[in-house]
Design a protein around this motif. Structure first.
Motif, PDB file in Angstrom:
ATOM      1  N   GLU A   1       0.835  -1.194   0.000  1.00 13.61           N
ATOM      2  CA  GLU A   1       0.000   0.000   0.000  1.00 13.61           C
ATOM      3  C   GLU A   1       0.877   1.254   0.000  1.00 13.61           C
ATOM      4  O   GLU A   1       1.631   1.479   0.950  1.00 13.61           O
ATOM      5  CB  GLU A   1      -0.912   0.015   1.226  1.00 13.61           C
ATOM      6  N   PRO A   2       0.798   2.081  -1.043  1.00 12.45           N
ATOM      7  CA  PRO A   2       1.633   3.301  -1.075  1.00 12.45           C
ATOM      8  C   PRO A   2       1.354   4.243   0.088  1.00 12.45           C
ATOM      9  O   PRO A   2       2.278   4.919   0.570  1.00 12.45           O
ATOM     10  CB  PRO A   2       1.264   3.948  -2.422  1.00 12.45           C
ATOM     11  N   ASP A   3       0.106   4.283   0.556  1.00  9.55           N
ATOM     12  CA  ASP A   3      -0.234   5.224   1.627  1.00  9.55           C
ATOM     13  C   ASP A   3       0.406   4.844   2.961  1.00  9.55           C
ATOM     14  O   ASP A   3       0.494   5.694   3.857  1.00  9.55           O
ATOM     15  CB  ASP A   3      -1.751   5.303   1.790  1.00  9.55           C
ATOM     16  N   TRP A   4       0.801   3.599   3.116  1.00  9.06           N
ATOM     17  CA  TRP A   4       1.377   3.141   4.382  1.00  9.06           C
ATOM     18  C   TRP A   4       2.904   3.172   4.386  1.00  9.06           C
ATOM     19  O   TRP A   4       3.511   2.959   5.441  1.00  9.06           O
ATOM     20  CB  TRP A   4       0.902   1.720   4.700  1.00  9.06           C
ATOM     21  N   PHE A   5       3.523   3.403   3.241  1.00 10.21           N
ATOM     22  CA  PHE A   5       4.980   3.278   3.189  1.00 10.21           C
ATOM     23  C   PHE A   5       5.667   4.295   4.098  1.00 10.21           C
ATOM     24  O   PHE A   5       6.607   3.951   4.837  1.00 10.21           O
ATOM     25  CB  PHE A   5       5.483   3.450   1.750  1.00 10.21           C
ATOM     26  N   ARG A   6       5.260   5.551   4.036  1.00 10.98           N
ATOM     27  CA  ARG A   6       5.932   6.580   4.834  1.00 10.98           C
ATOM     28  C   ARG A   6       5.781   6.314   6.324  1.00 10.98           C
ATOM     29  O   ARG A   6       6.716   6.536   7.101  1.00 10.98           O
ATOM     30  CB  ARG A   6       5.382   7.957   4.466  1.00 10.98           C
ATOM     31  N   THR A   7       4.624   5.818   6.726  1.00  9.59           N
ATOM     32  CA  THR A   7       4.431   5.477   8.145  1.00  9.59           C
ATOM     33  C   THR A   7       5.385   4.366   8.564  1.00  9.59           C
ATOM     34  O   THR A   7       6.004   4.425   9.636  1.00  9.59           O
ATOM     35  CB  THR A   7       2.979   5.047   8.386  1.00  9.59           C
ATOM     36  N   ILE A   8       5.515   3.349   7.719  1.00  6.38           N
ATOM     37  CA  ILE A   8       6.404   2.234   8.033  1.00  6.38           C
ATOM     38  C   ILE A   8       7.852   2.698   8.088  1.00  6.38           C
ATOM     39  O   ILE A   8       8.603   2.361   9.014  1.00  6.38           O
ATOM     40  CB  ILE A   8       6.228   1.110   6.991  1.00  6.38           C
ATOM     41  N   TYR A   9       8.245   3.514   7.116  1.00  6.27           N
ATOM     42  CA  TYR A   9       9.643   3.955   7.049  1.00  6.27           C
ATOM     43  C   TYR A   9       9.997   4.844   8.249  1.00  6.27           C
ATOM     44  O   TYR A   9      11.017   4.623   8.918  1.00  6.27           O
ATOM     45  CB  TYR A   9       9.891   4.706   5.747  1.00  6.27           C
ATOM     46  N   VAL A  10       9.186   5.842   8.532  1.00  2.52           N
ATOM     47  CA  VAL A  10       9.498   6.769   9.620  1.00  2.52           C
ATOM     48  C   VAL A  10       9.458   6.053  10.973  1.00  2.52           C
ATOM     49  O   VAL A  10      10.298   6.304  11.847  1.00  2.52           O
ATOM     50  CB  VAL A  10       8.524   7.967   9.596  1.00  2.52           C
ATOM     51  N   SER A  11       8.508   5.142  11.159  1.00  2.02           N
ATOM     52  CA  SER A  11       8.440   4.384  12.414  1.00  2.02           C
ATOM     53  C   SER A  11       9.698   3.560  12.622  1.00  2.02           C
ATOM     54  O   SER A  11      10.242   3.497  13.744  1.00  2.02           O
ATOM     55  CB  SER A  11       7.210   3.472  12.413  1.00  2.02           C
ATOM     56  N   SER A  12      10.173   2.921  11.565  1.00  4.52           N
ATOM     57  CA  SER A  12      11.394   2.123  11.695  1.00  4.52           C
ATOM     58  C   SER A  12      12.608   3.016  11.961  1.00  4.52           C
ATOM     59  O   SER A  12      13.519   2.628  12.708  1.00  4.52           O
ATOM     60  CB  SER A  12      11.613   1.293  10.429  1.00  4.52           C
ATOM     61  N   GLU A  13      12.638   4.205  11.374  1.00  2.00           N
ATOM     62  CA  GLU A  13      13.743   5.130  11.629  1.00  2.00           C
ATOM     63  C   GLU A  13      13.747   5.591  13.086  1.00  2.00           C
ATOM     64  O   GLU A  13      14.802   5.682  13.718  1.00  2.00           O
ATOM     65  CB  GLU A  13      13.633   6.333  10.698  1.00  2.00           C
ATOM     66  N   VAL A  14      12.573   5.871  13.620  1.00  2.00           N
ATOM     67  CA  VAL A  14      12.479   6.276  15.022  1.00  2.00           C
ATOM     68  C   VAL A  14      12.970   5.153  15.923  1.00  2.00           C
ATOM     69  O   VAL A  14      13.765   5.365  16.845  1.00  2.00           O
ATOM     70  CB  VAL A  14      11.032   6.670  15.365  1.00  2.00           C
ATOM     71  N   TRP A  15      12.505   3.930  15.666  1.00  2.00           N
ATOM     72  CA  TRP A  15      12.898   2.786  16.489  1.00  2.00           C
ATOM     73  C   TRP A  15      14.400   2.532  16.424  1.00  2.00           C
ATOM     74  O   TRP A  15      15.018   2.166  17.417  1.00  2.00           O
ATOM     75  CB  TRP A  15      12.122   1.556  16.019  1.00  2.00           C
ATOM     76  N   GLN A  16      15.004   2.758  15.272  1.00  2.00           N
ATOM     77  CA  GLN A  16      16.399   2.404  15.078  1.00  2.00           C
ATOM     78  C   GLN A  16      17.366   3.499  15.487  1.00  2.00           C
ATOM     79  O   GLN A  16      18.518   3.203  15.840  1.00  2.00           O
ATOM     80  CB  GLN A  16      16.630   2.049  13.600  1.00  2.00           C
ATOM     81  N   THR A  17      16.973   4.758  15.478  1.00  2.00           N
ATOM     82  CA  THR A  17      17.930   5.853  15.671  1.00  2.00           C
ATOM     83  C   THR A  17      17.738   6.670  16.943  1.00  2.00           C
ATOM     84  O   THR A  17      18.684   7.333  17.375  1.00  2.00           O
ATOM     85  CB  THR A  17      17.875   6.821  14.472  1.00  2.00           C
ATOM     86  N   VAL A  18      16.550   6.640  17.535  1.00  2.00           N
ATOM     87  CA  VAL A  18      16.292   7.531  18.673  1.00  2.00           C
ATOM     88  C   VAL A  18      17.181   7.193  19.861  1.00  2.00           C
ATOM     89  O   VAL A  18      17.777   8.078  20.490  1.00  2.00           O
ATOM     90  CB  VAL A  18      14.803   7.477  19.067  1.00  2.00           C
ATOM     91  N   GLY A  19      17.308   5.917  20.195  1.00  2.00           N
ATOM     92  CA  GLY A  19      18.135   5.536  21.339  1.00  2.00           C
ATOM     93  C   GLY A  19      19.587   5.918  21.158  1.00  2.00           C
ATOM     94  O   GLY A  19      20.235   6.444  22.075  1.00  2.00           O
ATOM     95  N   TRP A  20      20.113   5.687  19.968  1.00  2.00           N
ATOM     96  CA  TRP A  20      21.503   6.035  19.709  1.00  2.00           C
ATOM     97  C   TRP A  20      21.711   7.545  19.723  1.00  2.00           C
ATOM     98  O   TRP A  20      22.775   8.029  20.132  1.00  2.00           O
ATOM     99  CB  TRP A  20      21.920   5.452  18.365  1.00  2.00           C
ATOM    100  N   GLY A  21      20.716   8.295  19.299  1.00  2.00           N
ATOM    101  CA  GLY A  21      20.849   9.742  19.279  1.00  2.00           C
ATOM    102  C   GLY A  21      20.904  10.385  20.642  1.00  2.00           C
ATOM    103  O   GLY A  21      21.309  11.548  20.775  1.00  2.00           O
ATOM    104  N   THR A  22      20.493   9.666  21.684  1.00  2.00           N
ATOM    105  CA  THR A  22      20.516  10.239  23.038  1.00  2.00           C
ATOM    106  C   THR A  22      21.912  10.303  23.630  1.00  2.00           C
ATOM    107  O   THR A  22      22.119  10.999  24.635  1.00  2.00           O
ATOM    108  CB  THR A  22      19.617   9.418  23.976  1.00  2.00           C
TER     109      THR A  22
END
Length: 327
Positions: free
Chosen positions: A183-204
């Motif tokens: 679904e094209p409408d869900w791609f950005r949600t999936i991508y941004v959610s995975s980026e948050v999960w993968q980078t937020v902890g390291w960014g602290t």
């Protein structure tokens, strides 16, 4: 009438002052002497400098094919000059502008979510007084950063598949399964959610290090004046880590156009091209798949110019408004 020719009395002179000490000639070392003395330290920078020279600066010479006709197997710098032909091609290409819009959308969403959330997590962890719980949260939040992009992409596709965990939760609440990956409408949600999960902890990490440099006497004075935790955070903590925040913001803006190529390439498909296709993946298909290297070089040069403009503008605005900048 007599004239007094005696000299006027003067104040007694004080003890003679010693001339300022001269710096020993031995301390005035030239660059060659400093290098011969600390050559071991300078040698540590040799490998990083070679890396940037070989993989960052030398490839810039290849940008000349954006203005020359390049034929695979021919000259590395193209066969003949074509001027701005390839620039006009992508400026008049509707597919490029769709890709450009997708890049702006993903870059904006990533910046809006992935930049402030590490600050929030660092402030929350800074308030935790239980040492073991704090270390546990830090470890759990850091771990996703060390996972390979291939592993992360595989996990995402499994989670959002028709029989995946997400659809199992949807069915548990009475909903119908959704093919999120198609679904094209869900791609950005999936991508941004995975980026948050993968980078937020390291960014602290950088923000937690910056928090340790704030003087505790400022908090004590604020408590004496009756300031609560929110006011202490707003007037002491945030100004204390502001240089770090501005520096990371400028760096994030500089990579605004370089949306994660590997992750997008691994999780998108032709069905999600309308919202998932970004400049980096479009360059890959045009250059490597279609062998149109000159056209891809022109688009890549355009992307680099935009990125350079963004980081220079952000640095200038930050220097004039906040007083903090990279240079």
């Amino acid at each position: 009438m007599s004239v007094d020719t005696r000299e006027p009395a003067t104040a007694p002179a004080g003890p003679p002052q010693a001339p300022p000490p001269k710096r020993p000639a031995g301390n005035r070392r030239t660059w060659r002497k400093a290098f011969s003395r600390d050559w071991q330290l300078y040698s540590l920078a040799l490998v990083p400098l070679l890396f940037f020279l070989v993989f960052r600066y030398l490839p810039m010479v290849g940008n000349v094919i954006a203005f020359r006709r390049f034929v695979p197997g021919g000259s590395l710098f193209g066969e003949s000059w074509v001027g701005l032909r390839y620039v006009n091609m992508f400026l008049n290409d509707p597919t490029f502008w769709q890709v450009f819009g997708n890049t702006l959308a993903l870059g904006t969403l990533t910046l809006l979510f992935c930049f402030p959330l590490p600050i929030v997590l660092a402030l929350l962890l800074n308030e935790v007084r239980t040492r073991y719980f704090k270390r546990f949260v830090q470890t759990v939040s850091y771990l996703p950063h060390f996972l390979s992009i291939v592993i992360v992409a595989g996990m995402l596709l499994q989670l959002v598949s028709v029989e995946g965990t997400v659809n199992q939760v949807v069915k548990a609440f009475g909903g119908s399964p959704i093919a999120f990956a198609q679904e094209p409408d869900w791609f950005r949600t999936i991508y941004v959610s995975s980026e948050v999960w993968q980078t937020v902890g390291w960014g602290t990490i950088l923000y937690l290090a910056a928090l340790t440099t704030i003087d505790n006497q400022l908090y004590e004075a604020a408590r004496i004046d009756g300031a609560g935790r929110w006011k202490q955070t707003w007037h002491i903590t945030l100004p204390g880590i502001r240089p770090t925040m501005i520096t990371l913001l400028i760096l994030n803006i500089g990579t605004f156009m370089a949306v994660g190529f590997e992750k997008v390439l691994l999780i998108y498909n032709p069905l999600t091209y309308p919202t998932a296709d970004v400049i980096s993946t479009y360059l890959y298909r045009v250059g490597m798949v279609s062998n149109n290297f000159s056209y891809a070089a022109a688009i890549g040069l355009f992307e680099s110019v935009i990125g350079l403009t963004l980081i220079l503008s952000a640095n200038a605005i930050s220097r004039r408004t906040v007083g903090t900048s990279l240079w």
